[in-house]
Design a protein around this motif. Structure first.
Motif, PDB file in Angstrom:
ATOM      1  N   LYS A 102       0.840  -1.198   0.000  1.00 39.64           N
ATOM      2  CA  LYS A 102       0.000   0.000   0.000  1.00 39.64           C
ATOM      3  C   LYS A 102       0.871   1.242   0.000  1.00 39.64           C
ATOM      4  N   LYS A 103       1.912   1.200   0.818  1.00 36.96           N
ATOM      5  CA  LYS A 103       2.786   2.366   0.948  1.00 36.96           C
ATOM      6  C   LYS A 103       3.493   2.649  -0.368  1.00 36.96           C
ATOM      7  N   LYS A 104       3.944   1.566  -1.036  1.00 33.27           N
ATOM      8  CA  LYS A 104       4.661   1.722  -2.303  1.00 33.27           C
ATOM      9  C   LYS A 104       3.748   2.298  -3.382  1.00 33.27           C
ATOM     10  N   GLN A 105       2.455   1.988  -3.314  1.00 31.41           N
ATOM     11  CA  GLN A 105       1.534   2.414  -4.354  1.00 31.41           C
ATOM     12  C   GLN A 105       0.908   3.781  -4.091  1.00 31.41           C
ATOM     13  N   THR A 106       1.193   4.356  -2.935  1.00 27.98           N
ATOM     14  CA  THR A 106       0.608   5.662  -2.616  1.00 27.98           C
ATOM     15  C   THR A 106       1.102   6.716  -3.595  1.00 27.98           C
ATOM     16  N   ASP A 107       0.159   7.440  -4.163  1.00 32.42           N
ATOM     17  CA  ASP A 107       0.457   8.503  -5.118  1.00 32.42           C
ATOM     18  C   ASP A 107       1.359   9.548  -4.449  1.00 32.42           C
ATOM     19  N   PRO A 108       2.467   9.925  -5.108  1.00 33.16           N
ATOM     20  CA  PRO A 108       3.364  10.940  -4.532  1.00 33.16           C
ATOM     21  C   PRO A 108       2.661  12.255  -4.192  1.00 33.16           C
ATOM     22  N   ARG A 109       1.604  12.579  -4.954  1.00 33.89           N
ATOM     23  CA  ARG A 109       0.860  13.815  -4.674  1.00 33.89           C
ATOM     24  C   ARG A 109       0.134  13.727  -3.331  1.00 33.89           C
ATOM     25  N   ILE A 110      -0.341  12.524  -3.016  1.00 36.35           N
ATOM     26  CA  ILE A 110      -1.002  12.310  -1.722  1.00 36.35           C
ATOM     27  C   ILE A 110       0.010  12.472  -0.598  1.00 36.35           C
TER      28      ILE A 110
END
Length: 198
Positions: free
Chosen positions: A4-12
């Motif tokens: 989940k952490k790896k897939q978190t959008d950088p904008r978020i």
């Protein structure tokens, strides 16, 4: 959770960091009770709609920030060692890594633990360390110093967790006068004096 952490959008991640920075900045100027979503979003230079895409309200933001804090601490410390013969050098390095994490995020930790003392953050850290220490002691069974010395495990955990958090709070309140490396070694010397090896 790591996926989940790896897939978190950088904008978020960027938006949450802006809000976290604004939160710390504002708490240096006002009490938590006076903090509003408007003031927070103005300082973070985002709009209210963006805030509500991430959090329901300030209470929800605190809850999620505390969750993120524990995830970071857990990542830094790793799993409690299960080795029957504890490695003192590795224990010191582990403590040093943790203190470096605190130091690198000094403004945040100083604000939530040492100056404003926002209960949710201290409670989460105490709970985390309590569980972490229980796992560490129980994994050693009868080889644990606590068992050998006939110390009531619950009392030892209360003492140990409070000593860790209390030392960190004092270090932060005094503007971190010692390096993480020096403090880790000093803390370890005090911690092991008279206690032998856990």
């Amino acid at each position: 959770m790591s996926n989940k952490k790896k897939q978190t959008d950088p904008r978020i991640l960027r938006t949450r960091q802006l809000l976290k920075d604004a939160f710390v900045q504002l708490l240096q100027e006002m009490d938590l009770e006076k903090l509003t979503v408007n003031r927070l979003t103005e300082t973070a230079t985002i709009n209210r709609v963006t805030f509500y895409l991430h959090y329901q309200d300030i209470s929800d933001m605190l809850d999620k920030m505390a969750d993120d804090m524990i995830l970071e601490i857990s990542s830094v410390l790793g799993d409690p060692e299960t080795d029957q013969s504890p490695n003192h050098d590795e224990n010191i390095r582990m403590l040093e890594r943790f203190l470096e994490h605190i130091s690198m995020n000094g403004e945040f930790y100083k604000t939530v633990l040492a100056t404003r003392r926002i209960p949710i953050f201290k409670e989460r850290i105490l709970t985390f360390f309590t569980n972490w220490l229980v796992s560490r002691i129980e994994s050693r069974g009868e080889a644990s110093f606590v068992q050998k010395a006939g110390i009531q495990q619950e009392i030892f955990i209360w003492y140990d967790a409070a000593a860790i958090i209390g030392t960190i709070e004092a270090w932060l309140r005094n503007d971190m006068p010692y390096t993480p490396s020096y403090l880790a070694r000093q803390f370890y010397l005090i911690h092991t004096r008279g206690f032998g090896q856990r």
